[in-house]
Structures are given as structure tokens and as C-alpha cells.
Design an enzyme around this catalytic site. Structure first.
Site, PDB file in Angstrom:
ATOM      1  N   HIS A  73      47.069 -66.209 107.570  1.00 31.62           N
ATOM      2  CA  HIS A  73      48.009 -67.030 108.561  1.00 31.62           C
ATOM      3  C   HIS A  73      47.105 -66.903 109.714  1.00 31.62           C
ATOM      4  O   HIS A  73      47.235 -67.799 110.308  1.00 31.62           O
ATOM      5  CB  HIS A  73      49.091 -65.910 108.875  1.00 31.62           C
ATOM      6  CG  HIS A  73      50.247 -65.601 107.604  1.00 31.62           C
ATOM      7  ND1 HIS A  73      50.524 -64.617 107.048  1.00 31.62           N
ATOM      8  CD2 HIS A  73      50.693 -66.781 107.043  1.00 31.62           C
ATOM      9  CE1 HIS A  73      51.460 -64.774 106.360  1.00 31.62           C
ATOM     10  NE2 HIS A  73      51.728 -66.234 106.015  1.00 31.62           N
ATOM     11  N   LYS A 131      64.093 -65.394 100.592  1.00 31.48           N
ATOM     12  CA  LYS A 131      63.206 -64.303 100.740  1.00 31.48           C
ATOM     13  C   LYS A 131      64.086 -63.115 101.317  1.00 31.48           C
ATOM     14  O   LYS A 131      64.824 -63.376 102.278  1.00 31.48           O
ATOM     15  CB  LYS A 131      62.047 -64.580 101.124  1.00 31.48           C
ATOM     16  CG  LYS A 131      61.165 -65.266 100.608  1.00 31.48           C
ATOM     17  CD  LYS A 131      60.012 -65.297 101.372  1.00 31.48           C
ATOM     18  CE  LYS A 131      58.813 -66.203 100.971  1.00 31.48           C
ATOM     19  NZ  LYS A 131      57.679 -66.619 101.648  1.00 31.48           N
ATOM     20  N   ARG A 170      48.181 -73.406  99.897  1.00 35.19           N
ATOM     21  CA  ARG A 170      47.249 -72.726  99.027  1.00 35.19           C
ATOM     22  C   ARG A 170      46.915 -73.770  97.809  1.00 35.19           C
ATOM     23  O   ARG A 170      45.978 -74.545  97.908  1.00 35.19           O
ATOM     24  CB  ARG A 170      47.968 -71.520  98.632  1.00 35.19           C
ATOM     25  CG  ARG A 170      47.419 -70.264  99.562  1.00 35.19           C
ATOM     26  CD  ARG A 170      48.219 -69.072  99.590  1.00 35.19           C
ATOM     27  NE  ARG A 170      49.754 -69.366  99.202  1.00 35.19           N
ATOM     28  CZ  ARG A 170      50.794 -68.669  99.160  1.00 35.19           C
ATOM     29  NH1 ARG A 170      50.348 -67.260  99.457  1.00 35.19           N
ATOM     30  NH2 ARG A 170      51.821 -68.786  99.136  1.00 35.19           N
ATOM     31  N   SER A 209      51.733 -62.752 101.440  1.00 36.74           N
ATOM     32  CA  SER A 209      52.297 -61.627 102.195  1.00 36.74           C
ATOM     33  C   SER A 209      52.955 -60.850 100.884  1.00 36.74           C
ATOM     34  O   SER A 209      52.786 -59.379 100.957  1.00 36.74           O
ATOM     35  CB  SER A 209      53.545 -61.732 102.920  1.00 36.74           C
ATOM     36  OG  SER A 209      53.145 -62.616 104.089  1.00 36.74           O
TER      37      SER A 209
END
Ligand code: PNS
Length: 165
Positions: free
Chosen positions: A17, A41, A90, A128
Site C-alpha cells: 500500500h 470482507k 498485483r 493484508s
């Protein structure tokens, strides 16, 4: 003035990040790092904890501010005067969801474009969730998160694993 918003759940923020924040701050006059709700989430850290960590991470960057919102990103970006959403990408696994969100956000706010920054190669594997998993199981995760937030994350992970026993 070019204004961008970098949204995420940042649960917790990682070096990946930070890399995107730094690169976005080199492109835009103003960057809002926005701690937002991802309905897919459940989070471990409270919004206050995540905002606090992000604020520490950007404290040396004059053009970057941390904000939070429970509303729609497309609306919130408009309120802040941002016309670009910055996202880190990513691998291909991120692409489908990001592509869908980008189209939906532009549908809801036609002034809003999404700019994808490819994650730095050393952060391709980082997320994360991986930090939480390694840390909760007693593994070393120091190199994955900015130094200024390491202790906060370590304390929280210890607390959560203790309560789970
Ligand atoms: O870090 P994440 O969890 O991948 O970030 C996803 C996030 C928070 C950017 C996304 O869920 C979001 O935009 N949430 C705000 C609510 C919203 O606008 N949802 C519709 C997205 S099309």
C-alpha cells in the site's frame, strides 16, 4: 489541480500500500487515501485503528491526506473533487474484480476514471490477509509492513489470537 483517491480496506496497511501511495503522490497534486467498507470482507482492525496507522505512514507526505467513509466510492470521490481512483494491481487474480469495480464506478460517476498502478515486483505476493495469517500464527512479518505500524499490528494480532484460544 489533479486530485486522486486511493481507496481500500487497509486491514492492515502493508508495504505494498505504501508503495502505491508514494507513487500516486508523485503523479497527482493531491491524494486522498480513503479507508472504506468492502462488503465482501470482515475486518480485524477498527476504522479508527486503520486510519491512525495510515496517518502515521503518510505523515511526511504533504500532499496526502487520510479520510474514511461508509458511503459509495463513486459518490465520496465526487465529494472530495477527485476524478481519478488509484488502485494497485498485483497479478491477474486481482484483475477481474478490479475491472468490474472500475466499470461500475464510472457508470455511477461518469467523471471518474480508474488508474491501475502495477504493484512493485517485491510486493506481488503481499496482501493484508497474508500479513494477518503469518502474524497470527507467530511468523515474522516485520518486512511486510511499514516500521511505524509494526507494533500496532503485532499487538492486535497477539490480542486476537489470545482471544481465539
Ligand atoms: O482493499 P480492498 O478491500 O480491495 O478495497 C475495496 C474497496 C474498499 C475499494 C471497495 O470495496 C469499495 O469501493 N468500497 C466502497 C463501497 C462501494 O463503493 N462499493 C461499490 C464498489 S463498485
Amino acid at each position: 489541480m489533479s486530485i486522486a483517491i486511493y481507496p481500500g480496506s487497509f486491514d492492515p496497511p502493508t508495504c505494498g500500500h505504501m508503495d502505491i501511495i508514494l507513487r500516486a503522490s508523485n503523479i497527482f497534486d493531491k491524494v486522498y487515501v480513503a479507508c472504506m467498507i468492502n462488503m465482501r470482507k470482515t475486518t480485524m482492525f477498527t476504522v479508527g485503528e486503520r486510519v491512525g496507522m495510515l496517518e502515521r505512514m503518510v505523515s511526511g507526505l504533504g500532499s496526502v491526506s487520510v479520510v474514511s467513509s461508509e458511503s459509495l466510492l463513486a459518490e465520496f470521490a465526487g465529494e472530495l473533487g477527485a476524478d481519478v481512483i488509484v488502485k494497485g494491481l498485483r497479478a491477474m487474480s486481482d484483475f477481474e474484480m478490479e475491472f468490474q469495480m472500475s466499470l461500475l464506478n464510472r457508470k455511477m460517476n461518469p467523471n471518474l476514471d480508474t488508474l491501475f498502478l502495477t504493484t512493485g515486483e517485491s510486493f506481488q505476493y503481499l496482501s493484508s490477509s497474508v500479513v494477518k495469517e503469518i502474524g497470527s500464527l507467530g511468523g515474522e512479518f516485520r518486512e511486510f509492513v511499514p516500521g511505524c505500524v509494526y507494533e500496532d499490528i503485532a499487538v492486535k494480532l497477539k490480542e486476537v489470537s489470545k482471544n481465539a484460544k
